[in-house]
Design an enzyme around this catalytic site. Sequence first.
Site, PDB file in Angstrom:
ATOM      1  N   ASP B 720     -72.241  84.576   0.184  1.00 25.00           N
ATOM      2  CA  ASP B 720     -72.753  85.580  -0.735  1.00 25.00           C
ATOM      3  C   ASP B 720     -73.188  85.063  -2.090  1.00 25.00           C
ATOM      4  O   ASP B 720     -73.403  85.858  -3.003  1.00 25.00           O
ATOM      5  CB  ASP B 720     -71.722  86.706  -0.954  1.00 25.00           C
ATOM      6  N   ALA B 721     -73.265  83.763  -2.243  1.00 28.44           N
ATOM      7  CA  ALA B 721     -73.787  83.275  -3.519  1.00 28.44           C
ATOM      8  C   ALA B 721     -75.285  83.553  -3.555  1.00 28.44           C
ATOM      9  O   ALA B 721     -75.895  83.799  -2.515  1.00 28.44           O
ATOM     10  CB  ALA B 721     -73.524  81.789  -3.650  1.00 28.44           C
TER      11      ALA B 721
END
Lengths: 312, 1106
Positions: B720-721
């Site tokens: 999820d970066a």
Amino acid sequence: MPFKKLRPGDLEGVEKCPICGSKDLLQDDESGEIICASCGFVVKEKVESTGPEWRAFSKDEKDNRSRVGTPTSLGINDMGLSTVMDRSNRDATGKSISGANKATYYRLRMWDSRSKAHEPADRNLRQAFNELNRLVDKLSVPGSVSERAAYIYRKALEKGLVRGRSISAIMAASLYTACRSLEVPRTLKDIAAVSNIKRKDIAKSYRLIVKELDLKMPVADPVKSVSRIATRVGLSERTSRKALDIIKKAMQSGISAGKDPMGLAAAALYVACVVEGENKTQKDIAEAAGVTEVTIRNRYKGLKSALNLPKE
Amino acid sequence: MKPVFERRWSMIENMLKSEGIARQHLNSYNEFIRKGIQSIIDEIEEVDVETNFGNYKIKLGKIEIGRPRVTEHDGSENYIQPREARLRNLTYAAPLYLNMQIIDSDPSINRPFKSYIGNLPVMVKSDICVLHGLSEQELIDVGEDPNDPGGYFVINGSERIIIGLEDMSPNKILVSREKPGSAITFRAVVHSSIVGFRSKVDMFMKNDNAIYVRIPVMPTEIPYVVLMRALGVTKDSDIAQAVSSMDEIQDQMVPSLEKSEGVLSQQDAIMYIGNRIAHGQVDEIRIKRAEQLIDAYLLPHLGREPSKRLDKAMFLSEMASKLIQLKLGYVHQDDRDHYGNKVIKFAGEQLADIFRTSMRNLTRDMKYQLDRAGQKKGPSVVQAVIRPGIITDKVTNAIATGNWGRGRVGITQLLDRTNRLSTISHLRRIQSPLSRTQPNFEARELHGTQFGRICPTETPEGSNCGLVKNLALSAVISVSHDFSSIKEKIEKVMTENGYKVFFEGRLIGHTEDVDSASKKLRDMRRKGELPFDVSISVYYPTDSRGEKRLMVSANSGRVMRPLAIVQDGKPKLTDEHVERIERGEINWRDLLLDGVVELIDADEEENCLVAIDEYHISAETTHMEIYPPAMLGAVASIIPFPEYNQSPRNTYESAMAKQALGFSIANINQTLYVRQHMLEYPQKPMVTTKAVKLLNMDSAPTGFNAVVAVLSFEGYNIEDAIVMNRASIERGIGRSYFYRLYEAEAQQYLGGLKDKFEIPSPDSNVRGYKGEKYYRNLEGDGVAYANADLKGGDVVIARLSPPRFSEEYKGIEAHGLYLRDTSVTMRPSESGTVDSVVLTQSVEGNRLYKVRVRDHRIPELGDKFASRHGQKGVVGMIISPEDMPYTEDGVIPDIIINPHAFPSRMTVGQFLESIAGKAASLRGKEVDASPFEGEDVNSLQETLKRYGFSPTGKEVMYDGVTGKKLVAQVYVGVVYYQKLHHMVADKLHARARGQVQMLTRQPTEGRSRGGGLRFGEMERDCLVAYGASMVLKDRLLEESDKTTVYICSKCGLLAHYNAKTKKLECPQDGSDVKIVPVNVAYAFKLLLQEIMSLGIAPRVVIKEEV
């Protein structure tokens, strides 16, 4: 994080540098060290932090993370240092106590609070401070004044001034004294109005307190009374600033010496009204200031001659 | 195809625009001001004074409320505005004056007089607020944000709101079946309420089939029949007849009648009660207490006079009747979670509670003092005795701390000013009083009756899930009305006999035909003869033998929603009405007046059949939905295409939207919040919803439109970066300002000494002097100059305090007189530029400096961002534009997110937003993506095609580093991104050395105090398992709280160093024994001492080291 200069006595057991003997020590809160400023030796590491406790396991702990309790106050007969029984009717495990026991605890609580006042002096203070709280409440004076008043009353009680006089009169006078000494403008009239004691009695007690306790009172400053009168009459900020100017000049010229500060403030405001063209009568201002119209006229004359003011 | 209800949005829009977003709070408070306060005072009525010199009474009259003002330290009184209150840390409150009159035989003191009794905090924008009714320009002139909804209080300069509290409906009989096997089988409960006071009556049937009643104050339960007799219904036949005339029901009364234990007369019954509450007292007192109990605590909503006892008996009979009918299966159990059985208590109702107790305290204090005043009496004496602080302190303190007494905490909260949406949401929030530690599954679940009243998506996750709710856009909260005029109207439809008619929980009569009676009443309401927020509902039993009931309620706090009336198969609401609203010719209230639309509460909705739109109307249909998507709350309504998302994603977004940075308030230069963020270049979303415009979010946006590619990037966007384009950041995307306020007041101390704002000189004897360089940004007044750049630890406001003395100078201290440096310094981990400096005066008359420091936050590695679909992530890498992938047209994305974010989360809404955003950019016009009626995908794809893009949203991309074409096509579009207020700059922290705690000598905790990172139990387990004993010792002892203690080898107790003899000695065995130094954890030493304090001797056995 800054280095703080360490003064002797700040930290027990750390007086000087053991290497060079210098007393010039610095504390670094970030590294938790105390360092000698002249040779750089680390005198102490892992210094204890003095802030409030951080870790909180429950909400209650979080709420009072402080190492101290409520501050002591002179305005409580035992200075707020005694222990009281909680009113919550719950035992140590948090269960509420049975109805039969409730009555017992009610009685215990009552006797506990009664037993707090050991001597007549304590009882006297209790009554006096009750009165003080009421007056403070009505006059809305800052907390520092109420503490000061309590201090003066305690001194008066020690000196035996309360004997033969009414507690409430001496308390009211003490409050007046405190207001005077901290330059919070409250008149004898104000206090008389809320305490239900005659103005003359308060004045008499005030003189007694000042004389007996050997207090030195600052001269009442008319400047402090200006905004009070101004808001009461409903004058603009501009006018009250003008009045402040006038008072300043009057004080420089020396005509204010020995004159009632309220009267002077009222007269200055009146002059300011005239100058700024605000339509307020002498009567309006006199009423708000609690002085007579004659006083205003007399002060006005003085101001006029001293400051070359325009005609009435 | 667009749904038919789309055009009716303007009706909802008109409703919220004209009423305002915080209407519930304002209505509730205004009602308290208008009626509540007076009714509380009327209830007290008079103060009886009993002195040794005779008795008299003080009659309390009308209350008057002045203008909001503050009493300065010099005694002058100034009218204030909210702005001044916020800046000067004042309380925005208005004075209360009470008219009173002494009633005494001496006529000279009987003149009426008025006295100031305390201050009441004023709700911003309420009827008594100075901002009430100001125009937009006037609001700007007094330094307010014209879009501020109001509905909160300003206490000591901080904005506090009283959260709406969900509560059981007052005066309603709720029957329930208890768990099988318990001593109690059936139960009927009523929460009887009057202004600011409520009393619960609990009636239940036990295993013995007899009915008992439990009332407050009474320690035990009382048999139902005994209570009836005490109320004056003594004959068995009367008691049975009161319950019901049906034999089956009367038969059930037999066990209860047998339980009356020889208590046969009213006197007997009253004594029976008296014996239990005033045990052991004389007869008169027992009777008096019992009668007091019956009058004051039993069903107070029916009245508190002895004359109302028969009414109370009738009400109790009705309870018993319903209880027995439940037992016989005639009626069903009441559903506690049905929204018709709930009311919401807003600020007014809750203030009434606290005001009532403080008003009682005031009169009690007055009585106490007057009783002791002796011969003195008269208005001036009474005035002298009134302490306005009792009310002022109690009420302001309650709002300031949220402590409502009796264990109710957290009632008030600091108003959320993160962004405009979070403020709106906060004002529409509702809390359930249920404990969050217990499961309460049913209470947390979404209930069918909440449709259109409570937002189905916006609720927190975790312990508060389902207990904290938010009002739907279409929700309208009822206000109470004058009961007597409504009652007259109801009486018109009543007959001698028949079914029971209830009004406000009171049995007021009967009617033969409930259905036609209810129809008549509803028609009256539609004609405007009855207020719109009166609810008329018919209660239908499950069995034909059970009783129907006609219930009319006009109380405040019911959640209603507007519905279009359907008559003869046709909705009365036509397109023409809507058009006229759009043109501004009519207001939604006019539709209520015309009987086109009506407000329906959850109880009445049970009698309705509501069609979703025109096409679903059948013969039985009574109402039609106006705009179904208004069932969502304020926050959920700003999510584009929410109906395409998995439902929890919308819930996550509802929580995150409140953390997004944006343009929180317009009067930023007139307010000083302790913490405040501002987005530097906020953009309004290109894919928007109708609610965005309604809530004025376009003038206060909370994010930016970003070109987003769904693509993995070198592993820098896993988990999820997000990968960001450096050029985009340099162009201003996601930049924000962080403001922090530093405050210092020059206090006055007892001896007349005061704090001074002054830079301490290096050579003076000042304790805590920080070193010259920390004061370098200050000017002559001791305060940092505007635009000074400050680093962590720099002094913002220099202040010198006098030495601490409690009383007077008790001799000069050993090291001489010194001043203390109590300067306010920058937080160690923060830096910034001085934004503004404010000098003002506190109420105490002290100088008060407020300095606002601003810090520019440019997006960096670790900052948190989120789209509007619950897709959050931190920046994993910032890439130069030349290394970023680019499309055929040379477009370089602003953000690259990982494709793994989608399969499991199913946020299809984001895909649609992406396409819609692209289409909007191409077409140069916003796309409407409102819930359930967003623009059709086909039309969006059509747009893409027209501008030469693939309708799939996919594009060919090239690797920025190698220039090679990427194997797959990449989904690229424009998505609105929000910057959330979790930024690394506030979180980054490390420690090598530092301070230790005083108690345990272990490293301090928390970033703000330079604390260590805890090497916890699980981490310890790792080292134990690995056998790394030296590392273990290093972490847990050497680097923590290692100390040397001295142990007496003879007795094993702690020894100490005697400074006089310069020897180690054991407190028991003296200094002649062998005392050995031992290295232990300080916590262990503490443990030994704690054990010793319990009177136990912990002995350490010493052995020679081998």
